[in-house]
Design a protein around this motif. Structure first.
Motif, PDB file in Angstrom:
ATOM      1  N   GLN A 233       0.803  -1.222   0.000  1.00 63.17           N
ATOM      2  CA  GLN A 233       0.000   0.000   0.000  1.00 63.17           C
ATOM      3  C   GLN A 233       0.835   1.270   0.000  1.00 63.17           C
ATOM      4  O   GLN A 233       0.397   2.304  -0.504  1.00 63.17           O
ATOM      5  CB  GLN A 233      -0.929   0.017   1.225  1.00 63.17           C
ATOM      6  N   GLU A 234       2.028   1.225   0.543  1.00 65.67           N
ATOM      7  CA  GLU A 234       2.797   2.453   0.688  1.00 65.67           C
ATOM      8  C   GLU A 234       3.391   2.899  -0.635  1.00 65.67           C
ATOM      9  O   GLU A 234       3.640   2.095  -1.536  1.00 65.67           O
ATOM     10  CB  GLU A 234       3.917   2.272   1.718  1.00 65.67           C
ATOM     11  N   ASP A 235       3.607   4.203  -0.748  1.00 62.98           N
ATOM     12  CA  ASP A 235       4.264   4.757  -1.928  1.00 62.98           C
ATOM     13  C   ASP A 235       5.733   4.368  -1.917  1.00 62.98           C
ATOM     14  O   ASP A 235       6.343   4.185  -0.859  1.00 62.98           O
ATOM     15  CB  ASP A 235       4.143   6.281  -1.950  1.00 62.98           C
ATOM     16  N   SER A 236       6.294   4.279  -3.117  1.00 65.53           N
ATOM     17  CA  SER A 236       7.713   3.940  -3.220  1.00 65.53           C
ATOM     18  C   SER A 236       8.537   5.207  -3.007  1.00 65.53           C
ATOM     19  O   SER A 236       9.050   5.814  -3.939  1.00 65.53           O
ATOM     20  CB  SER A 236       8.007   3.323  -4.593  1.00 65.53           C
ATOM     21  N   GLU A 237       8.653   5.607  -1.764  1.00 61.22           N
ATOM     22  CA  GLU A 237       9.340   6.857  -1.461  1.00 61.22           C
ATOM     23  C   GLU A 237      10.854   6.697  -1.551  1.00 61.22           C
ATOM     24  O   GLU A 237      11.395   5.605  -1.515  1.00 61.22           O
ATOM     25  CB  GLU A 237       8.945   7.341  -0.057  1.00 61.22           C
ATOM     26  N   TYR A 238      11.510   7.818  -1.651  1.00 61.00           N
ATOM     27  CA  TYR A 238      12.964   7.881  -1.666  1.00 61.00           C
ATOM     28  C   TYR A 238      13.558   7.128  -2.855  1.00 61.00           C
ATOM     29  O   TYR A 238      14.671   6.638  -2.796  1.00 61.00           O
ATOM     30  CB  TYR A 238      13.550   7.294  -0.378  1.00 61.00           C
ATOM     31  N   GLN A 239      12.824   7.033  -3.962  1.00 64.19           N
ATOM     32  CA  GLN A 239      13.321   6.311  -5.131  1.00 64.19           C
ATOM     33  C   GLN A 239      13.666   7.319  -6.229  1.00 64.19           C
ATOM     34  O   GLN A 239      12.894   7.537  -7.139  1.00 64.19           O
ATOM     35  CB  GLN A 239      12.276   5.313  -5.632  1.00 64.19           C
ATOM     36  N   TYR A 240      14.831   7.947  -6.116  1.00 66.37           N
ATOM     37  CA  TYR A 240      15.241   8.939  -7.109  1.00 66.37           C
ATOM     38  C   TYR A 240      16.388   8.437  -7.980  1.00 66.37           C
ATOM     39  O   TYR A 240      16.820   9.130  -8.892  1.00 66.37           O
ATOM     40  CB  TYR A 240      15.663  10.235  -6.411  1.00 66.37           C
ATOM     41  N   ARG A 266      15.719  16.682 -10.120  1.00 65.68           N
ATOM     42  CA  ARG A 266      15.872  15.337  -9.575  1.00 65.68           C
ATOM     43  C   ARG A 266      14.822  15.013  -8.503  1.00 65.68           C
ATOM     44  O   ARG A 266      14.240  13.936  -8.500  1.00 65.68           O
ATOM     45  CB  ARG A 266      17.280  15.180  -8.978  1.00 65.68           C
ATOM     46  N   PHE A 267      14.553  15.972  -7.591  1.00 65.37           N
ATOM     47  CA  PHE A 267      13.711  15.672  -6.442  1.00 65.37           C
ATOM     48  C   PHE A 267      12.340  16.333  -6.481  1.00 65.37           C
ATOM     49  O   PHE A 267      11.463  15.980  -5.698  1.00 65.37           O
ATOM     50  CB  PHE A 267      14.423  16.099  -5.149  1.00 65.37           C
ATOM     51  N   GLY A 268      12.148  17.298  -7.369  1.00 63.86           N
ATOM     52  CA  GLY A 268      10.849  17.947  -7.488  1.00 63.86           C
ATOM     53  C   GLY A 268      10.402  18.603  -6.195  1.00 63.86           C
ATOM     54  O   GLY A 268      11.197  19.213  -5.472  1.00 63.86           O
ATOM     55  N   SER A 269       9.127  18.430  -5.869  1.00 65.72           N
ATOM     56  CA  SER A 269       8.552  19.083  -4.695  1.00 65.72           C
ATOM     57  C   SER A 269       9.009  18.459  -3.383  1.00 65.72           C
ATOM     58  O   SER A 269       8.725  18.998  -2.305  1.00 65.72           O
ATOM     59  CB  SER A 269       7.018  19.040  -4.766  1.00 65.72           C
ATOM     60  N   ALA A 283      19.798  22.555   0.320  1.00 64.15           N
ATOM     61  CA  ALA A 283      18.659  21.710  -0.041  1.00 64.15           C
ATOM     62  C   ALA A 283      18.558  20.557   0.930  1.00 64.15           C
ATOM     63  O   ALA A 283      19.560  19.899   1.242  1.00 64.15           O
ATOM     64  CB  ALA A 283      18.822  21.187  -1.465  1.00 64.15           C
ATOM     65  N   VAL A 284      17.342  20.326   1.415  1.00 59.88           N
ATOM     66  CA  VAL A 284      17.069  19.183   2.277  1.00 59.88           C
ATOM     67  C   VAL A 284      16.212  18.212   1.464  1.00 59.88           C
ATOM     68  O   VAL A 284      15.122  18.570   1.008  1.00 59.88           O
ATOM     69  CB  VAL A 284      16.335  19.607   3.565  1.00 59.88           C
ATOM     70  N   VAL A 285      16.736  16.984   1.267  1.00 65.48           N
ATOM     71  CA  VAL A 285      16.067  16.024   0.382  1.00 65.48           C
ATOM     72  C   VAL A 285      16.054  14.644   1.018  1.00 65.48           C
ATOM     73  O   VAL A 285      16.980  14.267   1.741  1.00 65.48           O
ATOM     74  CB  VAL A 285      16.775  15.942  -0.993  1.00 65.48           C
ATOM     75  N   PRO A 286      15.001  13.852   0.770  1.00 68.18           N
ATOM     76  CA  PRO A 286      14.973  12.469   1.237  1.00 68.18           C
ATOM     77  C   PRO A 286      15.623  11.557   0.199  1.00 68.18           C
ATOM     78  O   PRO A 286      15.297  11.618  -0.989  1.00 68.18           O
ATOM     79  CB  PRO A 286      13.471  12.181   1.357  1.00 68.18           C
ATOM     80  N   VAL A 287      16.546  10.724   0.627  1.00 63.43           N
ATOM     81  CA  VAL A 287      17.236   9.813  -0.288  1.00 63.43           C
ATOM     82  C   VAL A 287      17.433   8.469   0.394  1.00 63.43           C
ATOM     83  O   VAL A 287      17.124   8.296   1.570  1.00 63.43           O
ATOM     84  CB  VAL A 287      18.614  10.368  -0.725  1.00 63.43           C
ATOM     85  N   ARG A 288      17.936   7.537  -0.385  1.00 68.04           N
ATOM     86  CA  ARG A 288      18.436   6.285   0.183  1.00 68.04           C
ATOM     87  C   ARG A 288      19.953   6.287   0.052  1.00 68.04           C
ATOM     88  O   ARG A 288      20.483   6.644  -1.010  1.00 68.04           O
ATOM     89  CB  ARG A 288      17.846   5.074  -0.540  1.00 68.04           C
TER      90      ARG A 288
END
Length: 326
Positions: A233-240, A266-269, A283-288
């Motif tokens: 169910q969860e979104d595939s987050e942090y997949q850049y 690369r990261f959009g919104s 820039a503060v961004v979520p990544v793996r």
């Protein structure tokens, strides 16, 4: 042919010629229409054509008069505008997960939604630099099988291969089929992936669907657990950077002046940017944390650097050191 049948045929031929040959910029005169009908062996008169045009309008076809001499008749509004059709053609032609044969078929279907004059414009496709096409023409059918397995709550079976040093495909898992619980299908970086759960490893892995073969619904029931349900169910987050694993990290990046577009592209919104007094940005961004992320940073030649957290900076230094040692 009865009179009623001829009347229906005339109406169908009229609709066909208007849809195929006319648009907002190109029409057919009454003489053109009568000539084309006669070529199909259908006789008609002007009054009858006027009635037929009204019938087509009543049925929802946007038949308009074009203000020219002589008067022309054309389909004005279509389901898709020319700009939308061009966008669809470009999207299909740039897709990596379909073969060239599938690409040609899809483009042909899209062009069937346009008039003949618009088709000529659709042939002038945008050049996509470095376009790579899949050699596997079963991606769509494989996705259908995977979804069928999920609907039946059964596992999915497939062969999987990677390319060897000689460029030839090499079957993985000793050539034996994988039998896994399908969690979801994900589209990332122009490719389709299956996220699946393995009972033997008690974990989740991603598999590129274009590298699968002999995909089938297995006899075994799919494994069920709260964790699998949550992942489905969860979104595939942090997949850049592709479907790569790694620890989820909120990274702070220092961005050189006039380079903020690199972050936005690369990261959009998901990126939070703040201007600094020297013209640079933070820039503060979520990544793996992954080699793919580190490789992206390294490839920017110092215009983007990792400022925090410290453990991510240390991991990046270790990555660079491994490259130097190699």
């Amino acid at each position: 042919m009865t009179g009623n049948a001829r009347s229906k045929l005339k109406l169908l031929l009229l609709q066909k010629m208007l849809v195929e040959e006319t648009d907002a910029d190109h029409g057919l005169t009454m003489a053109d229409i009568l000539e084309r009908l006669a070529a199909e062996g259908v006789s008609a008169e002007r009054k009858g054509i006027y009635r037929d045009l009204d019938l087509l309008r009543d049925a929802g076809l946007d038949v308009r008069k074009r203000d020219c001499s002589p008067v022309e008749y054309a389909v004005g509004r279509r389901d898709f505008s020319l700009a939308e059709l061009m966008l669809l053609v470009d999207a299909v032609q740039s897709s990596r997960f379909i073969t060239q044969k599938q690409c040609n078929l899809l483009v042909g279907n899209i062009k069937s939604l346009a008039s003949r004059s618009q088709c000529a414009l659709l042939d002038k496709c945008i050049h996509v630099a470095g376009r790579i096409k899949s050699k596997n023409d079963s991606v769509f059918s494989s996705i259908d099988v995977i979804h069928e397995a999920m609907r039946q709550r059964r596992k999915v079976s497939f062969l999987y291969y990677k390319h060897g040093p000689d460029g030839e495909p090499v079957l993985q898992h000793g050539g034996k089929p994988y039998v896994l619980t399908a969690v979801k299908v994900v589209f990332a970086d122009g490719l389709y992936y299956l996220e699946a759960y393995s009972d033997s490893h008690e974990g989740f892995s991603d598999y590129r669907i274009d590298r699968m073969g002999r995909v089938a619904v297995a006899e075994a029931e799919a494994t069920r657990s709260p964790e699998i349900a949550r992942r489905a169910q969860e979104d595939s987050e942090y997949q850049y950077f592709g479907r790569m694993g790694g620890e989820k990290v909120v990274a702070t990046l220092e961005v050189a002046p006039d380079k903020a577009d690199i972050i936005i592209d690369r990261f959009g919104s998901d990126a939070t940017l703040a201007a600094r007094e020297d013209g640079s940005a933070q820039a503060v961004v979520p990544v793996r944390q992954s080699e793919q992320f580190f490789g992206w940073v390294a490839g920017l030649g110092g215009t983007v650097t990792i400022a925090a957290p410290e453990r991510l900076r240390n991991a990046y230094r270790a990555y660079l050191q491994r490259l130097l040692d190699a």
